[in-house]
Design an enzyme around this catalytic site. Structure first.
Site, mmCIF file in Angstrom:
data_model
loop_
_atom_site.group_PDB
_atom_site.id
_atom_site.type_symbol
_atom_site.label_atom_id
_atom_site.label_comp_id
_atom_site.label_asym_id
_atom_site.label_seq_id
_atom_site.Cartn_x
_atom_site.Cartn_y
_atom_site.Cartn_z
ATOM 1 N N ARG A 21 0.863 -1.181 0.000
ATOM 2 C CA ARG A 21 0.000 0.000 0.000
ATOM 3 C C ARG A 21 0.900 1.232 0.000
ATOM 4 O O ARG A 21 1.943 1.241 0.662
ATOM 5 C CB ARG A 21 -0.899 0.030 1.238
ATOM 6 C CG ARG A 21 -2.087 -0.931 1.185
ATOM 7 C CD ARG A 21 -3.135 -0.486 0.150
ATOM 8 N NE ARG A 21 -4.305 -1.343 0.114
ATOM 9 C CZ ARG A 21 -4.488 -2.381 -0.712
ATOM 10 N NH1 ARG A 21 -3.550 -2.709 -1.582
ATOM 11 N NH2 ARG A 21 -5.603 -3.072 -0.678
ATOM 12 N N GLU B 48 -2.750 8.177 -4.250
ATOM 13 C CA GLU B 48 -3.017 7.259 -5.356
ATOM 14 C C GLU B 48 -4.358 7.622 -5.982
ATOM 15 O O GLU B 48 -5.351 7.695 -5.254
ATOM 16 C CB GLU B 48 -3.049 5.835 -4.802
ATOM 17 C CG GLU B 48 -3.077 4.809 -5.908
ATOM 18 C CD GLU B 48 -2.869 3.390 -5.389
ATOM 19 O OE1 GLU B 48 -1.896 3.141 -4.653
ATOM 20 O OE2 GLU B 48 -3.708 2.548 -5.719
ATOM 21 N N HIS C 7 -1.108 0.446 -9.893
ATOM 22 C CA HIS C 7 -1.754 -0.521 -8.974
ATOM 23 C C HIS C 7 -2.382 -1.693 -9.760
ATOM 24 O O HIS C 7 -3.603 -1.865 -9.747
ATOM 25 C CB HIS C 7 -2.810 0.186 -8.106
ATOM 26 C CG HIS C 7 -3.079 -0.551 -6.817
ATOM 27 N ND1 HIS C 7 -3.461 0.070 -5.663
ATOM 28 C CD2 HIS C 7 -3.019 -1.874 -6.518
ATOM 29 C CE1 HIS C 7 -3.631 -0.826 -4.705
ATOM 30 N NE2 HIS C 7 -3.364 -2.020 -5.198
HETATM 31 C C1 GLV Z 1 -4.929 -5.081 -4.083
HETATM 32 O O1 GLV Z 1 -4.165 -4.212 -3.782
HETATM 33 C C2 GLV Z 1 -5.749 -5.780 -3.136
HETATM 34 O O2 GLV Z 1 -5.731 -5.449 -1.932
HETATM 35 O O3 GLV Z 1 -6.469 -6.702 -3.565
#
Ligand code: GLV
Length: 352
Positions: free
Chosen positions: A264, A293, A312
């Site tokens: 994260r 983000e 991401h």
């Molecule tokens: C992706 O970052 C998730 O938490 O599935």
């Protein structure tokens, strides 16, 4: 019986959406507006295609607050803050919150638990896909793949150069894994194929039996930061891990260190990372997650040559995203039927 009402905050793969469509009524937020849940898959696919290549954005706060009102179930994504205000706006009939992600730091789980609302996530299925991507970032950063591609595209490839884009060897280097859960361990397994020495730091995994350590050695955080050539983050975001990587911890890393973050964005202090990369305190960062983000294209971090940023996408293989949607739908439907969620992050709600 009336079908139960749900709000789905984004078009998710049909593997999950079709199950929800069969059992429920409700709406879905799309980049072009909110549409009924029974909109034809081909129409949804067209909206999705139209949004491809552009960041489609996520459900605006005011739309989420309005559309959550009166629903029995909410299917959310990691981009949607489902906090006390959203839970209160939904109302007392809300039976389940199903997050289509393994992480759930976007949800106020304590608030949901206090209201006995089960919260679902999608663990396990994205482990290998995410570990593949963490390794892809590690290799790409070490061997400067993105810079190489930019060199070619901008017409700067003049000739073969004995000193052009020199990077770091991955084989036989030391990899430090912070957070040794499912994904951290899957990364360690991949590192074995590159003959890497693997260290890990994770207080929750300190007593992991030798047979489950994938050949990695547990060390304290300082040792890991000092000894690793590559550092890969695999912790959840919580109060213990927020800004774990900041000026003080970056100062312990080797000047040749490469930092990989597929966890994260909030685990890393962005300003401190920018400074460490700009001044050569560490060599490179490869990030799939950022804080903020999305990171704006004119953010100072993006201007640095020694950072590689992906939007991401670590779990974004076709099959994994399909299975995540399926798991999220199964959690949602179980919650609506008053059954135990197959993947529940707050099982305390089932205690008497
Ligand atoms: C992706 O970052 C998730 O938490 O599935």
């Amino acid at each position: 019986m009336q079908p139960l009402r749900v709000f789905v905050t984004r078009i998710i793969p049909e593997e999950g959406l079709s199950l929800i469509r069969e059992a429920c009524r409700g709406e879905i937020w799309t980049p072009t507006g909110v549409v009924p849940l029974d909109t034809a898959p081909s129409e949804l696919a067209a909206v999705d295609r139209e949004a491809q290549g552009r960041t489609p954005g996520s459900v605006p706060r005011e739309v989420l607050l309005e559309k959550a009102r009166g629903v029995d179930g909410l299917l959310s994504l990691l981009t949607d803050p489902v906090d006390a205000e959203v839970i209160a706006a939904a109302g007392p009939q809300l039976k389940v919150i199903s997050n289509c992600a393994v992480g759930y730091d976007n949800i106020d789980v304590a608030c949901a638990t206090a209201r006995r609302i089960p919260v679902g996530n999608t663990p396990g299925i994205l482990t290998e896909t995410t570990a593949d991507f963490a390794f892809a970032l590690l290799l790409a950063a070490a061997r400067r793949v993105a810079e190489g591609d930019r060199t070619v595209r901008t017409g700067q490839w003049i000739t073969w150069g004995p000193t052009t884009l020199l990077g770091f060897d991955v084989h036989h280097a030391t990899l430090g894994i912070i957070g040794f859960g499912r994904i951290g361990r899957a990364v360690a397994r991949r590192a074995r194929g590159f003959d890497m020495t693997v260290l890990f730091h994770d207080p929750a995994a300190a007593h992991l039996p030798e047979s489950e350590r994938e050949g990695a050695r547990p060390v304290d955080l300082e040792t890991l930061l000092r000894e690793s050539d590559f550092i890969s983050l695999h912790t959840p975001l919580n109060e213990a891990t927020r800004r774990l990587i900041r000026r003080e911890t970056l100062a312990l890393m080797k000047p040749t260190a490469v930092l990989v973050n597929t966890a994260r964005g909030g685990v890393v202090d962005t300003d401190d990372l920018y400074e460490a990369l700009r001044t050569g305190r560490i060599a490179y960062a490869a990030l799939d997650v950022t804080d903020p983000e999305p990171i704006p294209a004119d953010h100072p971090l993006v201007s640095l040559y020694n950072v590689l940023i992906a939007p991401h996408i670590a779990s974004a293989s076709r099959s994994t995203r399909g299975r995540m949607a399926l798991f999220a739908a199964q959690n949602l439907l179980a919650g609506l039927r008053g059954e135990r969620l197959p993947y529940c992050v707050n099982p305390q709600v089932y205690e008497r």
